[in-house]
Design an enzyme around this catalytic site. Structure first.
Site, mmCIF file in Angstrom:
data_model
loop_
_atom_site.group_PDB
_atom_site.id
_atom_site.type_symbol
_atom_site.label_atom_id
_atom_site.label_comp_id
_atom_site.label_asym_id
_atom_site.label_seq_id
_atom_site.Cartn_x
_atom_site.Cartn_y
_atom_site.Cartn_z
ATOM 1 N N ASP A 90 -10.674 -8.683 3.099
ATOM 2 C CA ASP A 90 -9.101 -9.077 3.393
ATOM 3 C C ASP A 90 -8.973 -9.617 1.858
ATOM 4 O O ASP A 90 -9.399 -10.814 1.489
ATOM 5 C CB ASP A 90 -9.131 -9.997 4.397
ATOM 6 C CG ASP A 90 -7.744 -10.372 4.566
ATOM 7 O OD1 ASP A 90 -6.930 -10.068 3.663
ATOM 8 O OD2 ASP A 90 -7.525 -11.269 5.560
ATOM 9 N N TYR A 189 11.367 -4.789 -1.318
ATOM 10 C CA TYR A 189 10.301 -3.591 -2.179
ATOM 11 C C TYR A 189 10.483 -3.773 -3.600
ATOM 12 O O TYR A 189 9.490 -3.761 -4.333
ATOM 13 C CB TYR A 189 10.629 -2.331 -1.427
ATOM 14 C CG TYR A 189 9.721 -1.209 -1.962
ATOM 15 C CD1 TYR A 189 8.556 -0.964 -1.359
ATOM 16 C CD2 TYR A 189 10.189 -0.485 -3.014
ATOM 17 C CE1 TYR A 189 7.839 0.115 -1.866
ATOM 18 C CE2 TYR A 189 9.418 0.603 -3.659
ATOM 19 C CZ TYR A 189 8.029 0.741 -3.104
ATOM 20 O OH TYR A 189 7.373 1.909 -3.637
ATOM 21 N N LYS A 193 7.576 -4.675 -6.235
ATOM 22 C CA LYS A 193 7.093 -3.735 -7.086
ATOM 23 C C LYS A 193 7.226 -4.398 -8.651
ATOM 24 O O LYS A 193 6.610 -4.035 -9.571
ATOM 25 C CB LYS A 193 7.517 -2.330 -6.967
ATOM 26 C CG LYS A 193 7.254 -1.874 -5.759
ATOM 27 C CD LYS A 193 5.777 -1.568 -5.649
ATOM 28 C CE LYS A 193 5.440 -0.877 -4.519
ATOM 29 N NZ LYS A 193 4.078 -0.910 -4.027
ATOM 30 N N THR A 224 1.256 10.765 1.582
ATOM 31 C CA THR A 224 0.364 9.819 1.939
ATOM 32 C C THR A 224 0.282 10.353 3.472
ATOM 33 O O THR A 224 0.856 11.021 4.043
ATOM 34 C CB THR A 224 0.681 8.408 1.935
ATOM 35 O OG1 THR A 224 1.865 8.042 2.668
ATOM 36 C CG2 THR A 224 0.783 7.925 0.557
#
Length: 302
Positions: A90, A189, A193, A224
């Site tokens: 983790d 997002y 990034k 993906t």
């Protein structure tokens, strides 16, 4: 087909790829294996215990469980010609990350390449791509901010001192580079990034005197497992879906990482945000279908 011995430039490389159960991490790990590396594959998804935090995106994708596992990826690395090792971790737990790095050094040797790819953003994905920031769920912040740059920072701070003492090493962060534009409707997002890009550059400044390179690497729109599922297709049939025409496989990104890791002059890239398409032209590689996929360029804000 695995590379012949003379074509394995990473045969002496020990790499750690975080978040490699699927997607970008899996593609990177396989290509590092094809170049001959020992690749430690980490993440939370194992065959016996899949990650259980993807409820939203699973429902939207029509999947019953998160695709892939660290064991699957490790086996694919070995099949490609390298040596894959699966180690559950983790990456949000600092103690677990430190234990992981110590275990790798004890079992395989010093880490030459760290690929910071772990990403928690999918855990809050709700299927909406263009939403004003005041309407976005609060869950986006911890999923993308804590699940982005923080994970990269924790892995780097465990590995960097060891690389520095040896006077060499490469740290690659997977990210998305908007080239100074703003991804409207995707505030968290965009912030996450951008933070990863800034982190890679800031680390490069401090690591340069120690001979360690740090850089960020931006792919285009990758096919993906999540993307393929959302379009009701798979890797064998994606070309039947016109909407996926501009996509690239995760292994295109993997070939960029392998090329950087094998470059004896990689320090010239330290501190930069690089695009996979530009590296394909520079190093002469293609995607798995033989295409040299152009760089993804965000639309300018009006």
């Amino acid at each position: 087909m695995p590379m012949s011995a003379p074509e394995r430039p990473l045969k002496d490389c020990i790499a750690l790829v975080t978040g490699a159960s699927r997607g970008a991490g899996r593609g990177i790990a396989i290509e590092l294996g094809a170049a001959g590396a020992v690749v430690v594959v980490t993440g939370r998804s194992t065959r016996g215990r899949p990650a259980d935090s993807y409820g939203g995106i699973l429902g939207l994708s029509g999947l019953s469980s998160a695709p892939g596992s660290i064991e699957d990826t490790a086996e694919a690395v070995t099949a490609a010609g390298g040596f894959g090792m699966a180690m559950r971790c983790d990456h949000g737990d600092p103690a677990a990350v430190n234990d992981l790095v110590e275990r790798i050094e004890q079992e395989t040797g010093a880490i030459d390449l760290l690929v910071n790819n772990a990403w928690g953003g999918h855990e809050s994905f709700d299927g909406r791509f263009d939403v004003p920031f005041w309407e976005q769920p609060l869950s986006h912040w911890p999923a993308m901010m804590d699940g982005g740059a923080r994970l990269h920072w924790l892995a780097a701070r465990a590995v960097a001192p060891r690389m520095g003492r040896r006077g060499r090493g490469v740290i690659v962060a997977t990210t998305f580079w908007d080239e100074g534009r703003v991804l409207r409707g995707n505030l968290c997002y965009d912030l996450a990034k951008a933070a990863i890009c800034r982190l890679a550059g800031a680390m490069a400044e401090e690591l340069r005197p120690h001979g360690v390179a740090s850089l960020a690497l931006s792919p285009g729109w990758m096919r993906t497992e999540w993307v393929l599922a959302a379009h009701g297709t798979d890797e064998a049939h994606w070309q039947d879906v016109p909407a996926l025409a501009r996509t690239e496989s995760p292994r295109y990104l993997g070939r960029a990482v392998a090329a950087l890791a094998a470059d004896p002059r990689v320090m010239r890239h330290s501190g930069k945000v690089l695009r996979v398409a530009d590296l394909a032209a520079h190093y002469g590689f293609t995607d798995i279908d033989g295409r040299r996929v152009p760089a993804f360029v965000p639309e300018p804000s009006p």
